[in-house]
Design a protein around this motif. Structure first.
Motif, mmCIF file in Angstrom:
data_model
loop_
_atom_site.group_PDB
_atom_site.id
_atom_site.type_symbol
_atom_site.label_atom_id
_atom_site.label_comp_id
_atom_site.label_asym_id
_atom_site.label_seq_id
_atom_site.Cartn_x
_atom_site.Cartn_y
_atom_site.Cartn_z
ATOM 1 N N PRO A 1 37.905 77.152 143.029
ATOM 2 C CA PRO A 1 38.949 77.844 142.256
ATOM 3 C C PRO A 1 40.342 77.363 142.641
ATOM 4 O O PRO A 1 40.590 76.966 143.765
ATOM 5 N N ALA A 2 41.254 77.434 141.665
ATOM 6 C CA ALA A 2 42.635 77.017 141.886
ATOM 7 C C ALA A 2 43.385 78.026 142.748
ATOM 8 O O ALA A 2 44.419 77.700 143.321
ATOM 9 N N MET A 3 42.880 79.264 142.826
ATOM 10 C CA MET A 3 43.499 80.327 143.616
ATOM 11 C C MET A 3 42.412 81.317 144.013
ATOM 12 O O MET A 3 41.319 81.278 143.454
ATOM 13 N N PRO A 4 42.700 82.211 144.949
ATOM 14 C CA PRO A 4 41.697 83.209 145.321
ATOM 15 C C PRO A 4 41.353 84.113 144.125
ATOM 16 O O PRO A 4 42.209 84.413 143.294
ATOM 17 N N ILE A 5 40.101 84.516 144.059
ATOM 18 C CA ILE A 5 39.634 85.321 142.923
ATOM 19 C C ILE A 5 40.380 86.653 142.851
ATOM 20 O O ILE A 5 40.730 87.109 141.764
ATOM 21 N N LYS A 6 40.646 87.275 143.987
ATOM 22 C CA LYS A 6 41.372 88.561 143.980
ATOM 23 C C LYS A 6 42.765 88.404 143.371
ATOM 24 O O LYS A 6 43.254 89.292 142.693
ATOM 25 N N LYS A 7 43.402 87.274 143.622
ATOM 26 C CA LYS A 7 44.747 87.047 143.087
ATOM 27 C C LYS A 7 44.702 86.739 141.588
ATOM 28 O O LYS A 7 45.662 86.984 140.864
ATOM 29 N N ALA A 8 43.588 86.216 141.104
ATOM 30 C CA ALA A 8 43.475 85.818 139.702
ATOM 31 C C ALA A 8 43.414 87.013 138.759
ATOM 32 O O ALA A 8 43.894 86.945 137.630
ATOM 33 N N PHE A 9 42.824 88.129 139.202
ATOM 34 C CA PHE A 9 42.660 89.299 138.340
ATOM 35 C C PHE A 9 43.610 90.395 138.794
ATOM 36 O O PHE A 9 43.337 91.136 139.719
ATOM 37 N N GLN A 10 44.751 90.481 138.106
ATOM 38 C CA GLN A 10 45.772 91.457 138.444
ATOM 39 C C GLN A 10 45.866 92.511 137.350
ATOM 40 O O GLN A 10 45.225 92.400 136.309
ATOM 41 N N ASN A 11 46.688 93.538 137.597
ATOM 42 C CA ASN A 11 46.832 94.614 136.619
ATOM 43 C C ASN A 11 47.458 94.153 135.318
ATOM 44 O O ASN A 11 47.034 94.551 134.244
ATOM 45 N N ASP A 12 48.479 93.305 135.394
ATOM 46 C CA ASP A 12 49.226 92.950 134.200
ATOM 47 C C ASP A 12 48.893 91.567 133.648
ATOM 48 O O ASP A 12 49.333 91.229 132.557
ATOM 49 N N GLN A 13 48.122 90.759 134.370
ATOM 50 C CA GLN A 13 47.778 89.424 133.882
ATOM 51 C C GLN A 13 46.506 88.918 134.540
ATOM 52 O O GLN A 13 46.078 89.423 135.577
ATOM 53 N N VAL A 14 45.918 87.899 133.912
ATOM 54 C CA VAL A 14 44.745 87.223 134.444
ATOM 55 C C VAL A 14 45.095 85.750 134.559
ATOM 56 O O VAL A 14 45.773 85.194 133.692
ATOM 57 N N CYS A 15 44.645 85.116 135.630
ATOM 58 C CA CYS A 15 44.928 83.701 135.865
ATOM 59 C C CYS A 15 43.637 82.896 135.738
ATOM 60 O O CYS A 15 42.574 83.362 136.103
ATOM 61 N N CYS A 16 43.758 81.683 135.239
ATOM 62 C CA CYS A 16 42.608 80.795 135.099
ATOM 63 C C CYS A 16 42.325 80.148 136.451
ATOM 64 O O CYS A 16 43.212 79.546 137.056
ATOM 65 N N LEU A 17 41.094 80.242 136.906
ATOM 66 C CA LEU A 17 40.718 79.660 138.190
ATOM 67 C C LEU A 17 40.494 78.154 138.094
ATOM 68 O O LEU A 17 40.439 77.473 139.105
ATOM 69 N N ILE A 18 40.382 77.634 136.889
ATOM 70 C CA ILE A 18 40.148 76.207 136.714
ATOM 71 C C ILE A 18 41.459 75.437 136.808
ATOM 72 O O ILE A 18 41.602 74.517 137.617
ATOM 73 N N CYS A 19 42.434 75.818 135.981
ATOM 74 C CA CYS A 19 43.694 75.061 135.922
ATOM 75 C C CYS A 19 44.847 75.764 136.624
ATOM 76 O O CYS A 19 45.890 75.167 136.839
ATOM 77 N N GLY A 20 44.686 77.044 136.961
ATOM 78 C CA GLY A 20 45.734 77.765 137.664
ATOM 79 C C GLY A 20 46.798 78.371 136.778
ATOM 80 O O GLY A 20 47.758 78.947 137.278
#
Length: 175
Positions: A58-77
């Motif tokens: 993953p481009a970042m930790p999974i916990k950081k990817a799923f937040q209250n106000d946004q979701v981050c892509c673990l592939i491209c960041g």
């Protein structure tokens, strides 16, 4: 690889010298500048390739990817998504199930931002969509049960028609 750098340097400097007047000292300085720049780019490029993310990591930790106000892509960041489904399809040609499997994301983890899910749930409740869905399911079940027994329904219609006496049409004579 050095021969290629020398060839690239010669090509770049000769192109530059063709359009600009240069003394022999300027030409030598230009060759040195272009060669060192290309050498630096080659080294940085090799470091970038070595330091690049592993395809499955993953481009970042999974916990950081799923937040209250946004979701981050673990592939491209990339960040700032309300939901990942469309981004996964368009940018990575991947289905959510494949994404979950690649990064070991549990099925209980939503691929949408928590605030977005809550807002959608609230809007659905305000618009009474649960009751409408229940009514639609009941109608669909009734149609399905009616279409499952078409022979009995046709037989009942025939029996009703047969039971009704046919009235003869009478014509009134005009006097």
């Amino acid at each position: 690889m050095t021969a290629t750098l020398v060839e690239l340097t010669a090509g770049i400097v000769s192109s530059h010298a063709a359009g600009t007047e240069m003394s022999s000292d300027d030409l030598i300085q230009e060759i040195n500048r272009v060669f060192t720049t290309l050498k630096k780019l080659e080294i940085e490029g090799a470091m970038t390739v070595e330091g690049a993310a592993v395809p499955g990591a993953p481009a970042m930790p999974i916990k950081k990817a799923f937040q209250n106000d946004q979701v981050c892509c673990l592939i491209c960041g990339k960040t700032g998504f309300k939901t990942l489904t469309r981004h996964l399809k368009q940018a990575h040609d991947m289905k959510p199930g494949q994404y979950r499997k690649q990064f070991n994301i549990p099925a209980s983890q939503s691929l949408t931002a928590k605030n977005y899910s809550e807002a959608r749930r609230k809007a659905a409740n305000e618009n009474n969509l649960a009751a409408n869905l229940e009514k639609a399911r009941a109608v669909r079940a009734a149609k399905k049960s009616a279409s499952a027994k078409p022979l009995k329904a046709k037989a009942a219609v025939k029996a009703v028609k047969a039971a009704k006496p046919v009235k003869a049409k009478t014509t009134k004579a005009k006097a």
